[in-house]
Design an enzyme around this catalytic site. Structure first.
Site, mmCIF file in Angstrom:
data_model
loop_
_atom_site.group_PDB
_atom_site.id
_atom_site.type_symbol
_atom_site.label_atom_id
_atom_site.label_comp_id
_atom_site.label_asym_id
_atom_site.label_seq_id
_atom_site.Cartn_x
_atom_site.Cartn_y
_atom_site.Cartn_z
ATOM 1 N N HIS A 175 0.833 -1.206 0.000
ATOM 2 C CA HIS A 175 0.000 0.000 0.000
ATOM 3 C C HIS A 175 0.866 1.254 0.000
ATOM 4 O O HIS A 175 0.403 2.316 -0.409
ATOM 5 C CB HIS A 175 -1.006 -0.007 1.159
ATOM 6 C CG HIS A 175 -0.432 0.030 2.526
ATOM 7 N ND1 HIS A 175 -0.101 -1.103 3.230
ATOM 8 C CD2 HIS A 175 -0.141 1.064 3.351
ATOM 9 C CE1 HIS A 175 0.358 -0.768 4.424
ATOM 10 N NE2 HIS A 175 0.349 0.542 4.525
ATOM 11 N N ASP A 189 0.557 -7.576 0.360
ATOM 12 C CA ASP A 189 0.922 -6.216 0.761
ATOM 13 C C ASP A 189 2.442 -6.059 0.778
ATOM 14 O O ASP A 189 3.070 -5.978 1.833
ATOM 15 C CB ASP A 189 0.335 -5.883 2.138
ATOM 16 C CG ASP A 189 0.301 -4.376 2.400
ATOM 17 O OD1 ASP A 189 0.756 -3.610 1.527
ATOM 18 O OD2 ASP A 189 -0.175 -3.977 3.476
ATOM 19 N N GLY A 196 2.344 5.624 9.757
ATOM 20 C CA GLY A 196 3.737 5.981 9.548
ATOM 21 C C GLY A 196 4.644 4.793 9.770
ATOM 22 O O GLY A 196 5.779 4.761 9.321
ATOM 23 N N SER A 216 3.887 1.839 8.595
ATOM 24 C CA SER A 216 3.638 0.929 7.474
ATOM 25 C C SER A 216 4.923 0.565 6.744
ATOM 26 O O SER A 216 5.770 1.417 6.471
ATOM 27 C CB SER A 216 2.681 1.558 6.463
ATOM 28 O OG SER A 216 1.355 1.403 6.864
ATOM 29 N N SER A 274 1.755 -4.147 7.761
ATOM 30 C CA SER A 274 0.644 -3.917 6.843
ATOM 31 C C SER A 274 -0.369 -2.952 7.451
ATOM 32 O O SER A 274 -0.570 -1.852 6.950
ATOM 33 C CB SER A 274 -0.029 -5.245 6.489
ATOM 34 O OG SER A 274 -1.187 -5.040 5.700
#
Length: 343
Positions: A189, A218, A297, A299, A314
């Site tokens: 993402h 992801d 943040g 991720s 994720s």
């Protein structure tokens, strides 16, 4: 500005918000690694129902449904635990949930300790959607346990070390190589949101997204440009780094750490594997479920155990003040899909 040569080796997060029965003990001389226990459970699939590490008792446990499988598990050095539901029954429950209850704001995974599929709905699942989920769960009887969280499942885009794009900040997961070329491995993402990455807001491009998968999976990779340092390390945010030498599959019960640019380093436990999360943007399958906290943040940031790379942050629910749960894309699967390896 990121400090130190190891800056880009850490797990980062993006700023985009997507939202018992008793058994005989194992022989004292036998030893079995967590990965081997998980493999054993899959090989004896008709007679077993998952495996986990009991940290308190310091032993590996494999769920079994018959005495023949118990004997095989014991002979391999793990402790068998008699349970009610077979893996086939639990897999069937998962398939029913997928077919009838794929609702944004829900997640499910097989919990080997509970010997059930644990289904969680977040605060966005209300009214007719909650009624539908409850009906499906009740129809599956005691193979399913339904839980609720007051938080919201979302990807945690914002930014170990921060990497920046024009529309998002994420965390770098791991530095990897493809052939002789260096790449960043981070969340899909994040890769969907950003084409060109920098190591500081508004800075020069250091890497360009090449492959990105989300939803479904992801993960994404971005190829480094120029001479940016790319050590195989994770930032521990205390002036030191953790060297990463390999990728490994996580084990239920394993103690793990996560590094991200918003909340830095936190630890916790792997709660389930092969989890499915229905984000508002779509479903992601095959995730690692943990009780490690994370925030927007974080991720893409690194989930690791010692020198082993386990996962990429994720999304999840909650925060690092109240606590929560976080899901991770397994690193081995991402490496295989992108043709990369730990550098």
């Amino acid at each position: 500005m990121l400090a130190g040569a190891g800056a880009l080796a850490l797990a980062a997060t993006a700023t985009v918000t997507l939202a018992n029965a008793h058994a005989a003990p194992a022989p004292a001389t036998a030893k079995l690694s967590p990965a081997a226990a998980t493999t054993l459970a899959s090989q004896l699939k008709s007679g077993t129902a998952g495996a986990y590490y009991d940290a308190q008792a310091k032993k590996l446990v494999v769920n079994v449904v018959d005495q023949a499988s118990a004997a095989k598990v014991r002979a391999k050095g793990a402790e068998p635990r008699m349970v009610t539901h077979t893996m086939a029954q639990l897999d069937a429950a998962r398939q029913t949930l997928k077919a009838k209850a794929t609702i944004p704001g829900t997640a499910w995974a097989m919990d080997p300790k509970a010997n059930k599929v644990v289904v969680t709905s977040d605060r966005t699942v209300t009214g007719a959607k909650l009624d539908r989920l409850t009906k499906v769960a009740k129809g599956l009887g005691d193979t399913v346990e339904l839980r609720h969280t007051n938080s919201q499942f979302r990807p945690l885009i914002a930014g170990g070390d921060a990497i920046w794009g024009s529309s998002a900040r994420c965390s770098l997961g791991f530095n990897v190589v493809k052939g002789s070329d260096p790449y960043i491995l981070t969340a899909g993402h994040c890769g969907n949101a950003v084409q060109e990455w920098s190591d500081q807001q508004g800075g020069q491009t250091i890497a360009t997204t090449e492959t990105s998968k989300f939803p479904g999976n992801d993960y994404s990779i971005a190829k480094y440009s120029g001479s940016t340092e790319h050590p195989s390390e994770v930032d521990l945010y205390n002036g030191s780094t953790q060297k990463i030498t390999k990728a490994a599959d996580a084990t239920v019960g394993e103690q793990v750490k996560r590094s991200g640019s918003t909340t830095q380093v936190h630890d916790g436990t792997v709660k389930a594997l092969n989890a499915s999360v229905n984000y508002q943007e779509g479903t992601v399958d095959g995730l690692i479920q943990t009780d490690v906290c994370a925030e927007p943040g974080d991720s893409g940031g690194a989930l690791f155990d010692g020198e082993s790379a386990l996962g990429l942050t994720s999304g999840g629910s909650g925060d690092c003040s109240q606590g929560g749960e976080t899901f991770f894309q397994p690193v081995p699967a991402a490496l295989q899909a992108t043709g990369t390896q730990i550098g």
